[in-house]
Design a protein around this motif. Structure first.
Motif, PDB file in Angstrom:
ATOM      1  N   SER A 280      -1.651   5.829  -4.295  1.00  0.00           N
ATOM      2  CA  SER A 280      -0.650   6.142  -5.305  1.00  0.00           C
ATOM      3  C   SER A 280       0.717   5.839  -4.713  1.00  0.00           C
TER       4      SER A 280
ATOM      5  N   TYR B  75      -3.812  12.409   4.442  1.00  0.00           N
ATOM      6  CA  TYR B  75      -3.510  11.228   3.644  1.00  0.00           C
ATOM      7  C   TYR B  75      -3.116  10.058   4.544  1.00  0.00           C
TER       8      TYR B  75
ATOM      9  N   LEU C 248      -0.941   7.272   0.200  1.00  0.00           N
ATOM     10  CA  LEU C 248       0.350   7.454  -0.459  1.00  0.00           C
ATOM     11  C   LEU C 248       1.323   6.375   0.006  1.00  0.00           C
TER      12      LEU C 248
ATOM     13  N   LEU D  54      -3.452  14.514  -7.382  1.00  0.00           N
ATOM     14  CA  LEU D  54      -3.978  13.613  -6.351  1.00  0.00           C
ATOM     15  C   LEU D  54      -5.456  13.890  -6.096  1.00  0.00           C
TER      16      LEU D  54
ATOM     17  N   SER E 171       4.896   6.998  -4.702  1.00  0.00           N
ATOM     18  CA  SER E 171       5.825   8.069  -5.070  1.00  0.00           C
ATOM     19  C   SER E 171       7.246   7.627  -4.788  1.00  0.00           C
TER      20      SER E 171
END
Length: 203
Positions: free
Chosen positions: A18, A161, A138, A130, A20
């Motif tokens: 993902s 992560y 991330l 998540l 951010s």
């Protein structure tokens, strides 16, 4: 010539990643001439992620609901200064317009966290989302490098992560500090790459 993080990106592709991003309009004057470049690179990273159906989280400090930090927090005194600024110019609490989530987006979310919480992992509902999506990687960008970026990278790696910091989509107002962090501090626990390195290695 292979990108410097090629082995990492191969493994990143085998996980669920993902992206951010975190900044507010109020933060941009602090980084001076770097602002337009950082925003452009963050927008490029975001568009790259959306095209690949990678979830994008916009993690912001809540400046609208009247939320306040705990009085015992050291940053609470500084927050009172921001409150006064936001009282006269509330638009400074908005996300940078070039990066704001489109109303009809199905791949992006805006999440808030209480004032003075530095790590974006403390954004309301982020970790739950998540876990629901089974995200393990991330890809991060934001302002400032010494603030939310460093705090989140450290907290996320402690939780297992795989973290990649997009170095040219971050900045810091203290001269030389961004360069020191991306060269000597962040690489001890996270991967660091430019926007172009990320895109080239993924392809």
């Amino acid at each position: 010539m292979q990108p410097k993080q090629a082995p990492h990106f191969l493994s990143l592709r085998r996980t669920r990643p993902s992206c951010s991003w975190t900044t507010k309009t109020v933060a941009l004057p602090r980084i001076g001439e770097a602002g337009p470049r950082v925003i452009s690179n963050a927008r490029t990273t975001r568009e790259w992620a959306v095209l690949r159906s990678i979830p994008v989280y916009h993690c912001l400090v809540d400046t609208k609901s009247g939320a306040k930090p705990d009085a015992s927090m050291k940053l609470a005194d500084r927050w009172s200064v921001y409150e006064e600024m936001l009282r006269t110019k509330p638009e400074l609490g908005d996300e940078t317009p070039e990066l704001a989530v489109a109303a009809d987006s199905k791949i992006e979310k805006t999440l808030m966290r209480r004032p003075c919480l530095v790590s974006v992992l403390l954004s309301d509902g982020l970790e739950e989302d998540l876990k629901r999506r089974q995200v393990r990687s991330l890809i991060m960008s934001g302002i400032t490098t010494s603030g939310c970026v460093l705090s989140t990278a450290r907290a996320a790696t402690d939780k297992g992560y795989m973290v990649t910091v997009v170095e040219d989509a971050c900045a810091d107002p203290v001269e030389g500090l961004h360069e020191m962090l991306v060269k000597h501090v962040l690489p001890t626990t996270a991967h660091v790459a430019t926007v172009q390195e990320l895109r080239d290695a993924w392809e």
